[in-house]
Design an enzyme around this catalytic site. Sequence first.
Site, PDB file in Angstrom:
ATOM      1  N   SER A 195       0.824  -1.212   0.000  1.00  0.00           N
ATOM      2  CA  SER A 195       0.000   0.000   0.000  1.00  0.00           C
ATOM      3  C   SER A 195       0.858   1.262   0.000  1.00  0.00           C
ATOM      4  O   SER A 195       0.499   2.263  -0.628  1.00  0.00           O
ATOM      5  CB  SER A 195      -0.970  -0.001   1.192  1.00  0.00           C
ATOM      6  OG  SER A 195      -0.290   0.143   2.421  1.00  0.00           O
TER       7      SER A 195
ATOM      8  N   HIS B 293       8.632   2.845   9.316  1.00  0.00           N
ATOM      9  CA  HIS B 293       8.327   1.975  10.453  1.00  0.00           C
ATOM     10  C   HIS B 293       7.130   2.555  11.194  1.00  0.00           C
ATOM     11  O   HIS B 293       7.061   3.768  11.414  1.00  0.00           O
ATOM     12  CB  HIS B 293       9.534   1.881  11.389  1.00  0.00           C
ATOM     13  CG  HIS B 293       9.309   0.970  12.548  1.00  0.00           C
ATOM     14  ND1 HIS B 293       9.286  -0.403  12.411  1.00  0.00           N
ATOM     15  CD2 HIS B 293       9.079   1.225  13.866  1.00  0.00           C
ATOM     16  CE1 HIS B 293       9.062  -0.948  13.593  1.00  0.00           C
ATOM     17  NE2 HIS B 293       8.923   0.020  14.491  1.00  0.00           N
TER      18      HIS B 293
END
EC number: 2.1.2.2
Length: 213
Positions: free
Chosen positions: A13, A106
């Site tokens: 995504s 992250h």
Amino acid sequence: MKNIVILISGRGSNMQAIVEAKLPGARIAAVISNRPDAAGLAWAAERGIAAVALDHKAYASREDFDAALAAAIDAHSPDLVVLAGFMRILTAGFTRRYEGRMLNIHPSLLPAFPGLHTHERALEMGCKLAGCTVHFVTAELDHGPIVAQGAVNVLDDDTPDSLAARVLKLEHRLYPEAVRRFAAGEIAIVGGKVTGGPAAAASLLAPEPLSHA
């Protein structure tokens, strides 16, 4: 024009967000996955992007796979390698090869909560803010010079899934902007930290309202 190679392991995504941003000065040269069935490969191929499957299970060692992966990446003369949900721990030799030109995102405000289960851990600790971090990749897992961070409020009724969904929306805004800044030559690593003029000061996005409404 900067050549960008994106590594994925699933639907990608964040890769899709970067491609759809149509970043000036950036060309998505290839999308590579360590999983041949990764949905993101078909998505990329449908848009005319070179899509390469490199099954890590076919290699006897992590080093062998990383050598093959590097060869596949280098075939596209990359200026930047982007990890977008690439679920492999990379060897130190591999990270050194692309030092200063490999980014990762992250789902936490690093240095807090490196590794897995970031949202569960943030909720367990009672964090009031959660978010995501774009950083240059080093041999140490989820460390490296920070390019940008974005934050959302942690809501009283949040679950790991609801928090993850809001952070992911933020990732889709933050990561393309970080790649754009790299392609434009707006950022550099100086003394182990990322510098980038006034734009760097705005990398922490405003938290969302304190309710779901």
